[in-house]
Scaffold this active site. Structure first.
Site, PDB file in Angstrom:
ATOM      1  CE  LYS A   1       0.316  -2.053   3.956  1.00 28.33           C
ATOM      2  NZ  LYS A   1      -0.157  -3.266   4.568  1.00 28.33           N
TER       3      LYS A   1
ATOM      4  CB  VAL B   1      -7.109  -1.665   0.910  1.00 26.59           C
ATOM      5  CG1 VAL B   1      -8.126  -1.025   1.850  1.00 26.59           C
ATOM      6  CG2 VAL B   1      -6.314  -0.602   0.168  1.00 26.59           C
TER       7      VAL B   1
ATOM      8  CB  ILE C   1     -11.705  -7.284   3.697  1.00 27.39           C
ATOM      9  CG1 ILE C   1     -11.537  -7.621   5.171  1.00 27.39           C
ATOM     10  CG2 ILE C   1     -13.134  -6.848   3.396  1.00 27.39           C
ATOM     11  CD1 ILE C   1     -11.807  -6.454   6.107  1.00 27.39           C
TER      12      ILE C   1
ATOM     13  N   GLY D   1       2.560 -11.083  13.571  1.00 27.01           N
ATOM     14  CA  GLY D   1       2.751 -10.769  12.147  1.00 27.01           C
ATOM     15  C   GLY D   1       1.783  -9.724  11.619  1.00 27.01           C
TER      16      GLY D   1
ATOM     17  CE  LYS E   1      -3.622  -1.232   5.171  1.00 28.32           C
ATOM     18  NZ  LYS E   1      -3.653  -1.878   6.486  1.00 28.32           N
TER      19      LYS E   1
HETATM   20  P1  NDP Z   1       8.055  -8.965   5.711  1.00 31.62           P
HETATM   21  O1  NDP Z   1       8.949  -7.903   6.257  1.00 31.62           O
HETATM   22  O2  NDP Z   1       7.654 -10.073   6.608  1.00 31.62           O
HETATM   23  O3  NDP Z   1       8.742  -9.624   4.415  1.00 31.62           O
HETATM   24  C1  NDP Z   1       9.417  -8.881   3.449  1.00 31.62           C
HETATM   25  C2  NDP Z   1      10.157  -9.854   2.547  1.00 31.62           C
HETATM   26  O4  NDP Z   1      10.779  -9.139   1.488  1.00 31.62           O
HETATM   27  C3  NDP Z   1      11.285 -10.628   3.257  1.00 31.62           C
HETATM   28  O5  NDP Z   1      11.330 -11.949   2.792  1.00 31.62           O
HETATM   29  C4  NDP Z   1      12.542  -9.879   2.856  1.00 31.62           C
HETATM   30  O6  NDP Z   1      13.694 -10.696   2.797  1.00 31.62           O
HETATM   31  C5  NDP Z   1      12.176  -9.431   1.456  1.00 31.62           C
HETATM   32  N1  NDP Z   1      12.854  -8.196   1.064  1.00 31.62           N
HETATM   33  C6  NDP Z   1      12.740  -6.972   1.617  1.00 31.62           C
HETATM   34  N2  NDP Z   1      13.532  -6.097   0.982  1.00 31.62           N
HETATM   35  C7  NDP Z   1      14.160  -6.783   0.013  1.00 31.62           C
HETATM   36  C8  NDP Z   1      15.131  -6.440  -0.973  1.00 31.62           C
HETATM   37  N3  NDP Z   1      15.604  -5.208  -1.073  1.00 31.62           N
HETATM   38  N4  NDP Z   1      15.576  -7.424  -1.813  1.00 31.62           N
HETATM   39  C9  NDP Z   1      15.102  -8.683  -1.714  1.00 31.62           C
HETATM   40  N5  NDP Z   1      14.176  -9.055  -0.794  1.00 31.62           N
HETATM   41  C10 NDP Z   1      13.735  -8.130   0.053  1.00 31.62           C
HETATM   42  O7  NDP Z   1       6.776  -8.207   5.115  1.00 31.62           O
HETATM   43  P2  NDP Z   1       5.288  -8.741   5.012  1.00 31.62           P
HETATM   44  O8  NDP Z   1       5.280 -10.081   4.393  1.00 31.62           O
HETATM   45  O9  NDP Z   1       4.577  -8.539   6.288  1.00 31.62           O
HETATM   46  O10 NDP Z   1       4.641  -7.663   4.013  1.00 31.62           O
HETATM   47  C11 NDP Z   1       4.919  -7.697   2.629  1.00 31.62           C
HETATM   48  C12 NDP Z   1       4.026  -6.653   1.936  1.00 31.62           C
HETATM   49  O11 NDP Z   1       2.658  -7.004   2.141  1.00 31.62           O
HETATM   50  C13 NDP Z   1       4.193  -5.240   2.460  1.00 31.62           C
HETATM   51  O12 NDP Z   1       4.014  -4.333   1.410  1.00 31.62           O
HETATM   52  C14 NDP Z   1       3.048  -5.112   3.454  1.00 31.62           C
HETATM   53  O13 NDP Z   1       2.618  -3.781   3.634  1.00 31.62           O
HETATM   54  C15 NDP Z   1       1.976  -5.926   2.746  1.00 31.62           C
HETATM   55  N6  NDP Z   1       0.943  -6.464   3.617  1.00 31.62           N
HETATM   56  C16 NDP Z   1       1.291  -7.141   4.759  1.00 31.62           C
HETATM   57  C17 NDP Z   1       0.295  -7.646   5.576  1.00 31.62           C
HETATM   58  C18 NDP Z   1       0.618  -8.398   6.821  1.00 31.62           C
HETATM   59  O14 NDP Z   1      -0.322  -8.743   7.554  1.00 31.62           O
HETATM   60  N7  NDP Z   1       1.875  -8.675   7.119  1.00 31.62           N
HETATM   61  C19 NDP Z   1      -1.117  -7.445   5.249  1.00 31.62           C
HETATM   62  C20 NDP Z   1      -1.371  -6.745   4.009  1.00 31.62           C
HETATM   63  C21 NDP Z   1      -0.362  -6.264   3.233  1.00 31.62           C
HETATM   64  P3  NDP Z   1      14.266 -11.412   4.129  1.00 31.62           P
HETATM   65  O15 NDP Z   1      13.257 -12.493   4.455  1.00 31.62           O
HETATM   66  O16 NDP Z   1      15.578 -11.969   3.732  1.00 31.62           O
HETATM   67  O17 NDP Z   1      14.316 -10.348   5.166  1.00 31.62           O
HETATM   68  N1  HSE Z   2       0.373  -3.669   9.488  1.00 35.96           N
HETATM   69  C1  HSE Z   2      -0.894  -3.759   8.836  1.00 35.96           C
HETATM   70  C2  HSE Z   2      -1.984  -3.806   9.881  1.00 35.96           C
HETATM   71  C3  HSE Z   2      -0.935  -4.992   7.973  1.00 35.96           C
HETATM   72  O1  HSE Z   2      -1.686  -3.876  11.085  1.00 35.96           O
HETATM   73  O2  HSE Z   2      -3.135  -3.735   9.521  1.00 35.96           O
HETATM   74  C4  HSE Z   2      -2.040  -4.911   6.982  1.00 35.96           C
HETATM   75  O3  HSE Z   2      -1.853  -3.876   6.089  1.00 35.96           O
END
Ligand code: NDP
Ligand code: HSE
Length: 443
Positions: free
Chosen positions: A109, A136, A140, A191, A209
């Site tokens: 986002k 967002v 949902i 998480g 969002k």
């Molecule tokens: P995390 O921090 O858990 O994971 C990020 C991943 O990206 C890791 O595997 C990391 O590698 C990798 N990464 C980050 N930077 C780089 C880079 N420069 N080069 C290569 N790999 C990279 O994030 P989330 O999974 O929580 O979130 C991912 C996206 O989803 C975000 O945009 C977030 O806003 C969105 N999102 C998340 C939600 C949630 O509940 N967590 C809900 C809705 C959206 P490494 O593992 O080696 O650190």
């Molecule tokens: N950090 C966000 C939250 C994840 O707490 O809602 C979903 O965007």
């Protein structure tokens, strides 16, 4: 008529293998047959870009898929799924994929709320697509309903609990009296929180969002800089208690509201009546309340964070876009960015109610003086309640004067008028202190 050539398989490059990416990788692996059936061709995961190869990873996924070379992965993939977060390198990688006409799905986002319009234009120009349902309210379905299901209606207002972390914190503070730091650490463990949780608690995650929702609800495109934003850091146990006394509950709401000459976008702690559907949203759940001209009031509710839940929305976008690719059908045109849309208006042009808590002098004529300030600015009072000022007895005693607490709830009024009321009350002789000012919505 020539039939489209059905691809034997579609290659999927996954950028990010963290909370969400690891679940997407697991499901693409474990449910490969299901996706092949739904898409009409197998989805072949070609690699997962991560920062470090040393971290423990999802057991169900082939360890050979992990790589630190994201650029190489993006080079020839049919579908690029971006779950790294942040602006760079995510933006450059997505641009690269879109210039090749690839399908791009993202949960980012922060990126969409800054560069979504340019990226969508790039997708359209090169015959690719860009989708971000997970960006967002995670699991949902809300972007697709706004974009497609409500395309024949006029949306007046979108109001939601858009951040799971802050709702989890406020809910636990309200129900268990839990300490802020302790609940935030728990949200991180589960998480829900962003890598840097200040984006959650300062309201920036919800603001991003709101910008995305406003583009789909009203047309045009909005950026996070156009969202007036206040987080939850200043909310105290006293605010929660004062809200409870008035039959209200504190929620961090994101609101996009259509006015005659534009739209006001805002995120702030908000008092919501306990009987409003948004008040019942507990824990890390999200809900989006939509008010449309003909459909009336709609509420979308579900998990707003979490790896597995968010992966569901990501994979929904992947399957839909992949199916379009297989069938050779034209991708839908986005309403966001495609039409001019209304301009963003400053917060002073919002229309809202407020609960203002004051510590005032306990003397004849004080209520009249306070009410006069509201009248001067044409702000109508809905309810006023006077109570003892127990918490400040010591202060009052030290000052040699007795004080009482006044809780005033206004009717809806222009924000500029409400601000003028608060400024005048702060300067009034009989008002010792403006204890708190919080907006009220949903009455
Ligand atoms: P995390 O921090 O858990 O994971 C990020 C991943 O990206 C890791 O595997 C990391 O590698 C990798 N990464 C980050 N930077 C780089 C880079 N420069 N080069 C290569 N790999 C990279 O994030 P989330 O999974 O929580 O979130 C991912 C996206 O989803 C975000 O945009 C977030 O806003 C969105 N999102 C998340 C939600 C949630 O509940 N967590 C809900 C809705 C959206 P490494 O593992 O080696 O650190
Ligand atoms: N950090 C966000 C939250 C994840 O707490 O809602 C979903 O965007």
């Amino acid at each position: 008529m020539t039939q489209p050539t059905i691809p034997t398989a579609l290659s999927v490059a996954l950028l990010g293998g963290g909370t969400v990416g690891s679940q997407v990788a697991r499901l693409l692996t474990e449910d490969a047959d299901l996706f092949a059936e739904r898409v009409g061709a197998p989805l072949h995961l070609t690699g997962i870009a991560v920062r470090s190869l040393d971290r423990p990873r999802q057991a169900a996924v082939d360890p050979a898929l992990y790589t630190t070379d994201a650029e190489a992965l993006v080079e020839d993939a049919d579908i690029v799924v971006e779950l790294m977060g942040g602006i760079e390198p995510a933006r450059s990688l997505i641009e690269r994929a879109l210039r090749r006409g690839a399908v791009v799905v993202t949960g980012n986002k922060a990126l969409l709320a800054r560069h979504g319009a340019q990226l969508s234009a790039l997708a359209a120009e090169h015959g690719g697509s860009l989708d971000g349902e997970a960006a967002v309210a995670a699991a949902i379905p809300i972007l697709r309903p706004l974009r497609d299901s409500l395309a024949g209606d006029r949306v007046h207002r979108v109001m939601g609990i858009l951040n799971g972390t802050t709702n989890f914190i406020l809910d636990r503070m309200d129900t268990d009296g839990a300490a802020y730091d302790e609940v935030l650490a728990e949200a991180q463990r589960l998480g829900y929180a962003e890598a840097d949780p200040t984006a959650d608690v300062q309201g920036h995650d919800a603001a991003a969002k709101v910008a995305i929702l406003a583009g789909l609800a009203f047309g045009g495109s909005f950026t996070i800089d156009q969202v007036d934003c206040t987080g939850i850091a200043a909310i105290t146990a006293q605010d929660s208690a004062a809200a409870a006394e008035a039959g209200l509950v504190v929620k961090l709401l994101g609101i996009a509201e259509r006015q005659v000459d534009g739209a006001v976008l805002r995120v702030h702690p908000t008092l919501v009546p306990r009987e409003h559907p948004l008040a019942a949203v507990r824990g890390a759940f999200n809900a989006v309340f939509v008010e449309a001209e003909n459909a009336g009031e709609l509420m979308f509710y579900g998990p707003g964070a979490g790896g597995r839940e968010t992966a569901s929305a990501v994979l929904g976008d992947v399957v839909t876009a992949a199916r379009h690719r297989v069938l050779g059908s034209a991708m839908r045109a986005d309403r966001a960015g495609a039409t001019a849309g209304p301009p963003a208006l400053p917060i002073t042009q919002a229309s809202t109610s407020e609960m203002i808590v004051l510590r005032v002098c306990d003397a004849p004529g004080v209520l009249r003086d306070v009410a006069a300030v509201f009248a001067e600015h044409d702000v109508s009072i809905e309810a006023m309640r006077q109570g003892p000022d127990a918490s400040d007895d010591a202060v009052a005693e030290a000052e040699g004067r007795s004080s009482v607490r006044l809780r005033v709830i206004t009717h809806r009024a222009p924000q500029a008028a409400l601000d003028a009321v608060v400024a005048d009350l702060s300067a009034a002789e009989s008002v010792y202190e403006v204890v708190s000012v919080l907006r009220v919505e949903g009455k």
